[in-house]
Design a protein around this motif. Structure first.
Motif, PDB file in Angstrom:
ATOM      1  N   HIS A   1      -5.276 -15.114  -2.089  1.00 17.23           N
ATOM      2  CA  HIS A   1      -4.375 -14.499  -3.070  1.00 17.23           C
ATOM      3  C   HIS A   1      -2.975 -14.209  -2.530  1.00 17.23           C
ATOM      4  O   HIS A   1      -2.232 -13.438  -3.126  1.00 17.23           O
ATOM      5  CB  HIS A   1      -4.986 -13.202  -3.603  1.00 17.23           C
ATOM      6  N   ASP A   2      -2.598 -14.815  -1.391  1.00 21.53           N
ATOM      7  CA  ASP A   2      -1.289 -14.550  -0.793  1.00 21.53           C
ATOM      8  C   ASP A   2      -0.670 -15.844  -0.296  1.00 21.53           C
ATOM      9  O   ASP A   2      -1.347 -16.650   0.344  1.00 21.53           O
ATOM     10  CB  ASP A   2      -1.433 -13.601   0.405  1.00 21.53           C
TER      11      ASP A   2
ATOM     12  N   LEU B   1       7.436 -13.970  -0.406  1.00 23.83           N
ATOM     13  CA  LEU B   1       6.062 -13.525  -0.160  1.00 23.83           C
ATOM     14  C   LEU B   1       5.464 -13.135  -1.503  1.00 23.83           C
ATOM     15  O   LEU B   1       5.971 -12.236  -2.167  1.00 23.83           O
ATOM     16  CB  LEU B   1       6.045 -12.330   0.788  1.00 23.83           C
TER      17      LEU B   1
ATOM     18  N   LYS C   1       1.997 -12.131  -3.756  1.00 24.42           N
ATOM     19  CA  LYS C   1       0.593 -11.700  -3.837  1.00 24.42           C
ATOM     20  C   LYS C   1       0.159 -11.835  -5.294  1.00 24.42           C
ATOM     21  O   LYS C   1       0.887 -11.434  -6.204  1.00 24.42           O
ATOM     22  CB  LYS C   1       0.445 -10.255  -3.373  1.00 24.42           C
TER      23      LYS C   1
ATOM     24  N   ASN D   1      -2.946 -11.295  -8.339  1.00 22.89           N
ATOM     25  CA  ASN D   1      -4.131 -10.511  -8.686  1.00 22.89           C
ATOM     26  C   ASN D   1      -5.290 -11.463  -9.000  1.00 22.89           C
ATOM     27  O   ASN D   1      -5.136 -12.689  -8.938  1.00 22.89           O
ATOM     28  CB  ASN D   1      -3.840  -9.528  -9.829  1.00 22.89           C
TER      29      ASN D   1
ATOM     30  N   GLU E   1       2.875  -9.004  -6.616  1.00 22.90           N
ATOM     31  CA  GLU E   1       3.966  -8.570  -5.737  1.00 22.90           C
ATOM     32  C   GLU E   1       4.806  -9.798  -5.400  1.00 22.90           C
ATOM     33  O   GLU E   1       4.272 -10.881  -5.184  1.00 22.90           O
ATOM     34  CB  GLU E   1       3.422  -7.973  -4.436  1.00 22.90           C
TER      35      GLU E   1
END
Length: 148
Positions: free
Chosen positions: A80-81, A100, A102, A104, A111
């Motif tokens: 998830h990143d 960067l 992120k 859900n 993010e």
């Protein structure tokens, strides 16, 4: 060590959509990729900027400012990143940066943090962003309860 990571299917679909947005500047496409609760972290301010309206405003403006924008490498951390290395120009300044992101569990961007170098290119970006959306962004931050 030596593990190979790949994004989960829903985040990967969103990342594919992100690349389509960067190519097209389609605001509606971008809106569909963002969580309602997204937090944007700007290279200019210490406090995170919460909410979809502010993130939409920032990201749709940035893609209009950057010239010769392109991604070079992607780094995946878990399912998830992701980190995306990019370069662009702002006037005479060449910059490098990292997004960067992120995601859900629904695959939406939760993010989004941006880092940019060198400082003179960052200053040029900040000035251009302030000229274009400074007052609007301040209003959105106040509405979300962020003072600085």
């Amino acid at each position: 060590m030596g593990e190979i990571h790949e994004l989960a299917p829903l985040p990967q679909r969103t990342l594919d959509g992100w690349h389509r947005f960067v190519a097209s500047g389609d605001r509606d496409l971008l809106a569909s990729l963002l969580s309602e609760h997204i937090v944007f972290r700007s290279p200019f301010v210490q406090s995170p900027i919460p909410g979809r309206p502010a993130t939409l405003l920032v990201l749709t403006t940035v893609v209009q400012i950057f010239e010769n924008f392109r991604y070079h490498r992607s780094f995946i951390a878990g399912s998830h990143d992701v980190a995306l290395e990019f370069s662009a120009n702002i006037g005479k300044w060449q910059l490098k940066g990292i997004d960067l992101i992120k995601f859900n569990d629904a695959g939406e961007m939760l993010e989004f943090e941006v880092m940019v170098r060198p400082i003179k290119a960052l200053a040029a970006l900040g000035e251009e962003m302030g000229n274009r959306i400074g007052p609007q962004l301040s209003q959105l931050k106040q509405a979300a309860g962020v003072l600085r």
